[in-house]
Enzyme design. Structure first.
Site, PDB file in Angstrom:
ATOM      1  N   HIS A 205      -2.312  -3.253  -3.438  1.00  0.00           N
ATOM      2  CA  HIS A 205      -3.676  -3.163  -2.908  1.00  0.00           C
ATOM      3  C   HIS A 205      -4.670  -3.022  -4.068  1.00  0.00           C
ATOM      4  O   HIS A 205      -5.748  -3.612  -4.057  1.00  0.00           O
ATOM      5  CB  HIS A 205      -3.774  -1.968  -1.953  1.00  0.00           C
ATOM      6  CG  HIS A 205      -5.010  -1.969  -1.110  1.00  0.00           C
ATOM      7  ND1 HIS A 205      -5.399  -0.872  -0.386  1.00  0.00           N
ATOM      8  CD2 HIS A 205      -5.962  -2.920  -0.884  1.00  0.00           C
ATOM      9  CE1 HIS A 205      -6.534  -1.159   0.259  1.00  0.00           C
ATOM     10  NE2 HIS A 205      -6.884  -2.391  -0.029  1.00  0.00           N
TER      11      HIS A 205
ATOM     12  N   HIS B 231       0.845  -1.195   0.000  1.00  0.00           N
ATOM     13  CA  HIS B 231       0.000   0.000   0.000  1.00  0.00           C
ATOM     14  C   HIS B 231       0.878   1.243   0.000  1.00  0.00           C
ATOM     15  O   HIS B 231       2.049   1.179   0.341  1.00  0.00           O
ATOM     16  CB  HIS B 231      -0.807   0.100   1.302  1.00  0.00           C
ATOM     17  CG  HIS B 231      -1.635  -1.087   1.658  1.00  0.00           C
ATOM     18  ND1 HIS B 231      -2.981  -1.117   1.483  1.00  0.00           N
ATOM     19  CD2 HIS B 231      -1.295  -2.282   2.213  1.00  0.00           C
ATOM     20  CE1 HIS B 231      -3.472  -2.283   1.906  1.00  0.00           C
ATOM     21  NE2 HIS B 231      -2.463  -3.002   2.351  1.00  0.00           N
ATOM     22  N   TYR B 232       0.272   2.385  -0.293  1.00  0.00           N
ATOM     23  CA  TYR B 232       0.853   3.640   0.189  1.00  0.00           C
ATOM     24  C   TYR B 232      -0.079   4.206   1.241  1.00  0.00           C
ATOM     25  O   TYR B 232      -1.272   3.873   1.282  1.00  0.00           O
ATOM     26  CB  TYR B 232       1.182   4.634  -0.923  1.00  0.00           C
ATOM     27  CG  TYR B 232       0.091   5.274  -1.743  1.00  0.00           C
ATOM     28  CD1 TYR B 232      -1.082   5.776  -1.183  1.00  0.00           C
ATOM     29  CD2 TYR B 232       0.279   5.462  -3.111  1.00  0.00           C
ATOM     30  CE1 TYR B 232      -2.039   6.409  -1.952  1.00  0.00           C
ATOM     31  CE2 TYR B 232      -0.682   6.086  -3.896  1.00  0.00           C
ATOM     32  CZ  TYR B 232      -1.840   6.557  -3.307  1.00  0.00           C
ATOM     33  OH  TYR B 232      -2.783   7.177  -4.063  1.00  0.00           O
ATOM     34  N   THR B 233       0.499   5.076   2.100  1.00  0.00           N
ATOM     35  CA  THR B 233      -0.291   5.581   3.219  1.00  0.00           C
ATOM     36  C   THR B 233      -1.355   6.583   2.754  1.00  0.00           C
ATOM     37  O   THR B 233      -2.424   6.664   3.351  1.00  0.00           O
ATOM     38  CB  THR B 233       0.616   6.263   4.260  1.00  0.00           C
ATOM     39  OG1 THR B 233       1.490   7.178   3.573  1.00  0.00           O
ATOM     40  CG2 THR B 233       1.446   5.243   5.008  1.00  0.00           C
TER      41      THR B 233
ATOM     42  N   GLU C   2       2.564  -0.851   4.561  1.00  0.00           N
ATOM     43  CA  GLU C   2       2.239   0.532   4.190  1.00  0.00           C
ATOM     44  C   GLU C   2       3.544   1.252   3.870  1.00  0.00           C
ATOM     45  O   GLU C   2       4.436   1.345   4.711  1.00  0.00           O
ATOM     46  CB  GLU C   2       1.526   1.257   5.332  1.00  0.00           C
ATOM     47  CG  GLU C   2       0.097   0.815   5.575  1.00  0.00           C
ATOM     48  CD  GLU C   2      -0.916   1.439   4.601  1.00  0.00           C
ATOM     49  OE1 GLU C   2      -0.508   2.268   3.744  1.00  0.00           O
ATOM     50  OE2 GLU C   2      -2.105   1.078   4.692  1.00  0.00           O
TER      51      GLU C   2
ATOM     52  N   ASP D 279      -3.680   2.330  -4.793  1.00  0.00           N
ATOM     53  CA  ASP D 279      -2.333   2.320  -4.217  1.00  0.00           C
ATOM     54  C   ASP D 279      -1.665   0.956  -4.383  1.00  0.00           C
ATOM     55  O   ASP D 279      -2.357  -0.046  -4.491  1.00  0.00           O
ATOM     56  CB  ASP D 279      -2.385   2.725  -2.727  1.00  0.00           C
ATOM     57  CG  ASP D 279      -3.196   1.765  -1.858  1.00  0.00           C
ATOM     58  OD1 ASP D 279      -4.363   1.506  -2.169  1.00  0.00           O
ATOM     59  OD2 ASP D 279      -2.643   1.265  -0.862  1.00  0.00           O
TER      60      ASP D 279
HETATM   61 ZN   LIG Z   1      -4.069   0.422   0.515  1.00  0.00          ZN
END
Ligand SMILES: [Zn+2]
Length: 254
Positions: free
Chosen positions: A141, A34-36, A99, A151
């Protein structure tokens, strides 16, 4: 819980209360990246540890490469939400969530710093070896939740990870002319495209109609594997890249 020993030896610990047991004895067999998507990584770290947020991840990798572990790999973190991969819908029970600190598309979407990616690679290598996770199960994700999530996005350097032995990758086929499939098309070629996407793992019905869901899934595929153009049109480059990826999977005839 006041703390635990890190699964990854370079990780700092900051415990999140947002986790539970993996369901039905599931073990981790996927890494989900993911990215935050928050303006600051410090706020993201606090959010992932705030009981009110009801979200978490096993790891947060900061821009400077620092790795913070929040949930034990043995436990079920709350990062994936609704989604599916290869027919499985409880992604949280079968995955380890990472993340990667990046403000995301809403805040300018800067490039991922090299030092951060080096930490992501080291972390993924460790997780994959601890749980015998195959390369094709290191996913975005957006792969498991097309249309709902984008993301870690098209700037995430999957080729760089693959060069370091992390994830499944093939050099994307060059973008050029030729036939393409797009929303509204019907027939056997659309059915073949949907079948290939479904065999790879994406949640798409094999209906023979290129509907909005198919377009969204093609976009998710492009965002990960052919990021130079993310337009939901299954052009030759997209189809050829998908075909090459399937050919590289053991046990799949494509
Ligand atoms: Zn995500």
């Amino acid at each position: 819980m006041s703390g635990f020993l890190p699964d990854h030896d370079r990780a700092e610990i900051r415990v999140s209360p947002n986790f539970g047991p993996r369901r039905e004895g599931s073990r981790p067999d996927m890494i989900l990246i993911h990215y935050t998507g928050m303006e600051s990584a410090v706020s993201a770290e606090s959010w992932l540890c705030d009981p009110a947020s009801e979200v978490s991840a096993h790891y947060l990798v900061h821009e400077d490469g620092r790795i913070v572990q929040m949930v034990r790999e043995a436990d079920r973190a709350w990062h994936a939400g609704r989604g599916s991969w290869r027919g499985r819908t409880d992604i949280n029970s079968c995955s380890v969530g990472i993340e990667v600190a990046n403000p995301g598309h809403a805040f300018g979407y800067p490039a991922f710093p090299e030092v951060q990616i080096e930490s992501v690679i080291a972390l993924c290598r460790g997780i994959a070896s601890r749980h015998a996770i195959p390369p094709e199960r290191v996913l975005a994700h957006s792969d498991t939740a097309p249309g709902r999530k984008i993301d870690p996005g098209e700037k995430f350097p999957w080729a760089r990870l693959a060069a370091a032995g992390v994830g499944h990758w093939t050099e994307p086929a060059p973008i050029g002319g030729g036939r393409f499939l797009a929303e509204g098309d019907r027939g056997a070629p659309v059915e073949a495209l949907q079948s290939m996407l479904a065999i790879y793992g994406y949640g798409v019905d094999i209906s023979g109609t290129f509907d909005a869901t198919t377009r969204i899934v093609v976009e998710a595929f492009q965002r990960h594997f052919r990021a130079a153009r993310v337009d939901g049109v299954a052009d030759r480059s997209t189809i050829e890249t998908l075909h090459r990826l399937l050919s590289g999977l053991s046990g799949v005839v494509a």
